[in-house]
Design a protein around this motif. Structure first.
Motif, PDB file in Angstrom:
ATOM      1  N   VAL A 101      41.553  38.300  36.630  1.00 41.28           N
ATOM      2  CA  VAL A 101      41.457  39.622  37.246  1.00 41.28           C
ATOM      3  C   VAL A 101      42.845  40.108  37.644  1.00 41.28           C
ATOM      4  CG1 VAL A 101      40.384  40.965  39.085  1.00 41.28           C
ATOM      5  CG2 VAL A 101      39.115  39.095  38.011  1.00 41.28           C
ATOM      6  N   ASN A 102      43.317  41.108  36.920  1.00 37.37           N
ATOM      7  CA  ASN A 102      44.707  41.554  37.037  1.00 37.37           C
ATOM      8  C   ASN A 102      44.889  42.769  37.927  1.00 37.37           C
ATOM      9  OD1 ASN A 102      43.160  42.523  34.722  1.00 37.37           O
ATOM     10  ND2 ASN A 102      44.888  43.899  34.340  1.00 37.37           N
ATOM     11  N   GLY A 103      43.840  43.262  38.554  1.00 36.42           N
ATOM     12  CA  GLY A 103      43.959  44.440  39.411  1.00 36.42           C
ATOM     13  C   GLY A 103      42.604  44.797  39.981  1.00 36.42           C
ATOM     14  N   VAL A 104      42.270  46.064  39.945  1.00 36.03           N
ATOM     15  CA  VAL A 104      41.013  46.546  40.498  1.00 36.03           C
ATOM     16  C   VAL A 104      39.826  45.973  39.723  1.00 36.03           C
ATOM     17  CG1 VAL A 104      39.601  48.617  40.760  1.00 36.03           C
ATOM     18  CG2 VAL A 104      42.005  48.656  41.434  1.00 36.03           C
ATOM     19  N   ALA A 105      38.864  45.425  40.447  1.00 39.73           N
ATOM     20  CA  ALA A 105      37.586  44.985  39.872  1.00 39.73           C
ATOM     21  C   ALA A 105      36.499  45.608  40.736  1.00 39.73           C
ATOM     22  CB  ALA A 105      37.476  43.464  39.854  1.00 39.73           C
ATOM     23  N   MET A 106      36.112  46.806  40.361  1.00 39.85           N
ATOM     24  CA  MET A 106      35.177  47.588  41.169  1.00 39.85           C
ATOM     25  C   MET A 106      33.839  47.739  40.468  1.00 39.85           C
ATOM     26  SD  MET A 106      36.720  48.423  43.938  1.00 39.85           S
ATOM     27  CE  MET A 106      38.389  48.293  44.552  1.00 39.85           C
ATOM     28  N   GLY A 107      32.758  47.690  41.236  1.00 41.38           N
ATOM     29  CA  GLY A 107      31.440  47.943  40.676  1.00 41.38           C
ATOM     30  C   GLY A 107      31.157  47.044  39.493  1.00 41.38           C
ATOM     31  N   GLY A 108      30.916  47.668  38.338  1.00 38.34           N
ATOM     32  CA  GLY A 108      30.649  46.899  37.135  1.00 38.34           C
ATOM     33  C   GLY A 108      31.777  45.965  36.768  1.00 38.34           C
ATOM     34  N   GLY A 109      33.004  46.311  37.139  1.00 32.01           N
ATOM     35  CA  GLY A 109      34.130  45.412  36.879  1.00 32.01           C
ATOM     36  C   GLY A 109      34.001  44.120  37.661  1.00 32.01           C
ATOM     37  N   PHE A 110      33.584  44.220  38.914  1.00 31.77           N
ATOM     38  CA  PHE A 110      33.341  43.024  39.722  1.00 31.77           C
ATOM     39  C   PHE A 110      32.146  42.256  39.159  1.00 31.77           C
ATOM     40  CE2 PHE A 110      32.471  41.526  44.382  1.00 31.77           C
ATOM     41  CZ  PHE A 110      32.921  40.254  44.062  1.00 31.77           C
ATOM     42  N   GLU A 111      31.146  42.985  38.671  1.00 31.35           N
ATOM     43  CA  GLU A 111      29.974  42.325  38.104  1.00 31.35           C
ATOM     44  C   GLU A 111      30.336  41.549  36.835  1.00 31.35           C
ATOM     45  OE1 GLU A 111      26.102  44.842  39.286  1.00 31.35           O
ATOM     46  OE2 GLU A 111      27.634  46.033  38.284  1.00 31.35           O
ATOM     47  N   ILE A 112      31.284  42.059  36.052  1.00 31.58           N
ATOM     48  CA  ILE A 112      31.772  41.306  34.885  1.00 31.58           C
ATOM     49  C   ILE A 112      32.402  39.997  35.352  1.00 31.58           C
ATOM     50  CG2 ILE A 112      33.419  41.277  32.968  1.00 31.58           C
ATOM     51  CD1 ILE A 112      33.169  44.351  32.903  1.00 31.58           C
ATOM     52  N   ALA A 113      33.278  40.090  36.363  1.00 33.18           N
ATOM     53  CA  ALA A 113      33.947  38.888  36.864  1.00 33.18           C
ATOM     54  C   ALA A 113      32.937  37.887  37.405  1.00 33.18           C
ATOM     55  CB  ALA A 113      34.958  39.272  37.946  1.00 33.18           C
ATOM     56  N   ILE A 120      40.026  33.785  38.286  1.00 33.51           N
ATOM     57  CA  ILE A 120      41.439  33.627  38.645  1.00 33.51           C
ATOM     58  C   ILE A 120      41.958  35.029  38.939  1.00 33.51           C
ATOM     59  CG2 ILE A 120      43.652  32.631  37.993  1.00 33.51           C
ATOM     60  CD1 ILE A 120      41.200  30.685  37.968  1.00 33.51           C
ATOM     61  N   ALA A 121      42.543  35.237  40.093  1.00 32.73           N
ATOM     62  CA  ALA A 121      42.895  36.587  40.522  1.00 32.73           C
ATOM     63  C   ALA A 121      44.381  36.732  40.801  1.00 32.73           C
ATOM     64  CB  ALA A 121      42.097  36.961  41.769  1.00 32.73           C
ATOM     65  N   SER A 122      44.939  37.822  40.345  1.00 35.95           N
ATOM     66  CA  SER A 122      46.284  38.209  40.746  1.00 35.95           C
ATOM     67  C   SER A 122      46.294  38.540  42.236  1.00 35.95           C
ATOM     68  CB  SER A 122      46.720  39.435  39.940  1.00 35.95           C
ATOM     69  OG  SER A 122      47.837  40.061  40.529  1.00 35.95           O
ATOM     70  N   GLU A 123      47.440  38.360  42.873  1.00 33.88           N
ATOM     71  CA  GLU A 123      47.572  38.729  44.290  1.00 33.88           C
ATOM     72  C   GLU A 123      47.278  40.204  44.516  1.00 33.88           C
ATOM     73  OE1 GLU A 123      51.077  35.481  45.458  1.00 33.88           O
ATOM     74  OE2 GLU A 123      51.594  37.528  44.831  1.00 33.88           O
ATOM     75  N   THR A 124      47.412  41.014  43.466  1.00 36.33           N
ATOM     76  CA  THR A 124      47.171  42.456  43.582  1.00 36.33           C
ATOM     77  C   THR A 124      45.723  42.841  43.323  1.00 36.33           C
ATOM     78  OG1 THR A 124      47.727  42.805  41.242  1.00 36.33           O
ATOM     79  CG2 THR A 124      49.534  42.927  42.839  1.00 36.33           C
ATOM     80  N   ALA A 125      44.869  41.895  42.990  1.00 33.74           N
ATOM     81  CA  ALA A 125      43.479  42.194  42.653  1.00 33.74           C
ATOM     82  C   ALA A 125      42.687  42.612  43.891  1.00 33.74           C
ATOM     83  CB  ALA A 125      42.813  40.992  41.993  1.00 33.74           C
ATOM     84  N   THR A 126      41.748  43.515  43.686  1.00 29.58           N
ATOM     85  CA  THR A 126      40.811  43.901  44.734  1.00 29.58           C
ATOM     86  C   THR A 126      39.403  43.943  44.140  1.00 29.58           C
ATOM     87  OG1 THR A 126      41.226  46.253  44.297  1.00 29.58           O
ATOM     88  CG2 THR A 126      42.446  45.239  46.111  1.00 29.58           C
ATOM     89  N   PHE A 127      38.419  43.638  44.980  1.00 31.42           N
ATOM     90  CA  PHE A 127      37.037  43.527  44.538  1.00 31.42           C
ATOM     91  C   PHE A 127      36.140  44.362  45.451  1.00 31.42           C
ATOM     92  CE2 PHE A 127      39.337  39.665  43.575  1.00 31.42           C
ATOM     93  CZ  PHE A 127      38.957  39.336  42.277  1.00 31.42           C
ATOM     94  N   ALA A 128      35.125  44.992  44.850  1.00 28.03           N
ATOM     95  CA  ALA A 128      34.155  45.741  45.654  1.00 28.03           C
ATOM     96  C   ALA A 128      32.938  46.073  44.807  1.00 28.03           C
ATOM     97  CB  ALA A 128      34.775  47.023  46.207  1.00 28.03           C
ATOM     98  N   LEU A 129      31.829  46.287  45.518  1.00 26.09           N
ATOM     99  CA  LEU A 129      30.615  46.854  44.904  1.00 26.09           C
ATOM    100  C   LEU A 129      30.362  48.188  45.609  1.00 26.09           C
ATOM    101  CD1 LEU A 129      28.365  43.649  44.693  1.00 26.09           C
ATOM    102  CD2 LEU A 129      29.608  44.767  42.819  1.00 26.09           C
ATOM    103  N   PRO A 130      31.098  49.244  45.218  1.00 29.10           N
ATOM    104  CA  PRO A 130      31.048  50.508  45.948  1.00 29.10           C
ATOM    105  C   PRO A 130      30.018  51.510  45.413  1.00 29.10           C
ATOM    106  CG  PRO A 130      32.793  50.611  44.334  1.00 29.10           C
ATOM    107  CD  PRO A 130      32.116  49.257  44.166  1.00 29.10           C
TER     108      PRO A 130
END
Length: 260
Positions: A101-113, A120-130
């Motif tokens: 995960v190289n950055g924003v993982a929002m909604g469906g992106g977080f669901e993929i992860a 494995i997440a970059s220090e810049t990654a963020t996660f949410a189910l918004p």
């Protein structure tokens, strides 16, 4: 096969899947879902592909999830039977997947992860189910996988607020396996993949399948008794790897895994 919205790169037994719509923060629409469905089908069917890494193109986003602009403009919203990104409803894949995960993982992106086995997440990654912020809900598995990963109360703390969680906080909560500097993300994901590839692919598949199927059994006793019925376990005992592992140990040499 050439794809328009994703890239697929083979690196020996490791396959890297890159969500390749950086202009929309790798948000996915129907054509991308079907491309990923085909790519994961091919990965599952190829005995020489052992581990997958899923990541996003560019530095900003892993995936912003559903392409809401495409939806708002009346774009086709069909998805394959394997679900969002050809992955979130794919329950028979026994090969391990690593989300880088190289950055924003929002909604469906977080669901993929969350649909991957390791994050494995970059220090810049963020996660949410918004999704509730736009009148939707995380119905591509997020509402079910997140509580299973970190517990109901912690998951509801994210789900009922739509709040963003940093990579470091995700590690504390337990859904992130490792946090790395951005420039080391893919190297770290490949390191994890390489460690997995040192082991028997047949054993890895049997182990993954036993974990997930066992969680659906009514009790620990049922899980232990039932695991011998699982297809990947049956395949392990019939495989060349099942013979090669003990033989290599007895001969004091590194095993030559076949994955079959």
């Amino acid at each position: 096969m050439a794809y328009e919205f994703i890239r697929v790169d083979r690196e020996g037994p490791v396959t890297v899947f890159t969500l390749n719509r950086p202009d929309v923060m790798n948000a996915l629409h129907s054509p991308a879902h079907f491309e990923l469905h085909e790519a994961f089908d091919a990965f599952a069917a190829d005995p020489d592909q052992w581990v997958g890494i899923v990541t996003g193109a560019g530095a900003r986003a892993f995936s912003a999830g559903n392409d809401l602009k495409h939806q708002a403009m009346g774009g086709d919203m069909k998805s394959p039977p394997s679900g969002f990104a050809g992955l979130t409803s794919r329950f028979d894949l026994t090969k391990p997947l690593i989300a880088a995960v190289n950055g924003v993982a929002m909604g469906g992106g977080f669901e993929i992860a969350l649909a991957c086995d390791l994050i494995i997440a970059s220090e810049t990654a963020t996660f949410a189910l918004p999704e509730p912020r736009v009148g939707l809900a995380a119905l591509a598995g997020g509402l079910h996988r997140l509580p299973r990963a970190i517990g109901t109360k912690r998951a509801l703390g994210m789900i009922l607020t739509g709040r963003r969680v940093s990579a470091a906080h995700g590690y504390e909560l337990g859904f992130v396996n490792e946090v790395t500097p951005p420039q080391e993300l893919m190297a770290t994901a490949r390191k994890w993949a390489a460690e997995i590839c040192e082991l028997s692919p047949m054993s890895i598949r049997a182990s993954k399948e036993a974990v997930f199927k066992g969680l659906d059994e009514p009790s620990l006793e049922a899980a232990i008794k039932g695991q011998m019925r699982y297809p990947a376990a049956a395949a392990l005992f019939k495989s060349e790897d099942f013979v090669e592992g003990p033989m290599a140990f007895a001969q004091k040499r590194a095993p030559a895994w076949k994955g079959r």
